[in-house]
Design a protein around this motif. Sequence first.
Motif: not given
Length: 155
Positions: A8, A12, A29-30, A32-35, A38, A74
């Motif tokens: 990760t 990143t 704009d993430l 389908e698999g999310g962060f 990307s 969040r």
Amino acid sequence: MRRDPAVTLRRTFFTLSGDVPEAQRWNPDLPEGGFLASLAEPAALPAWLPEAELALYAETYRRTGFRGGLNWYRNIERNWMLMAPFAGARIQVPALFVAGRRDPVLGWAGRAMEALPQAVPGLLGTVLVETAGHWVQQEAAPEVNAALLGFLKGL
């Protein structure tokens, strides 16, 4: 993210850095698999990120998790509400803005940067490091240090 903090963090740090090829730059704009989906996987760590440093970060996140930092995002709607009393406030103290020109956040912070002279009347300078991304203080430590020392000497 917590399944493998080293992966990760490596991805990143690389993807938001100035070292990433243009085609792999981070896009908010993430997919389908999310962060994590990307983020690009580097062939090698950037020179500014030693393996021992990455290992230290990964061990820390393995122990503590990502929850604390993620909770800020969040809670972002509540943060706006809590900061409402300060809407329109000006930063009067002497200030210096330092960023990496290749920071993907600058792409969506354009209006905020344009407003800096009005919002920060004490702004004494802006330094955009051409080759750096989001981690400007790590990617371009000599340039950032020089800018900070010049700023402080000018006070």
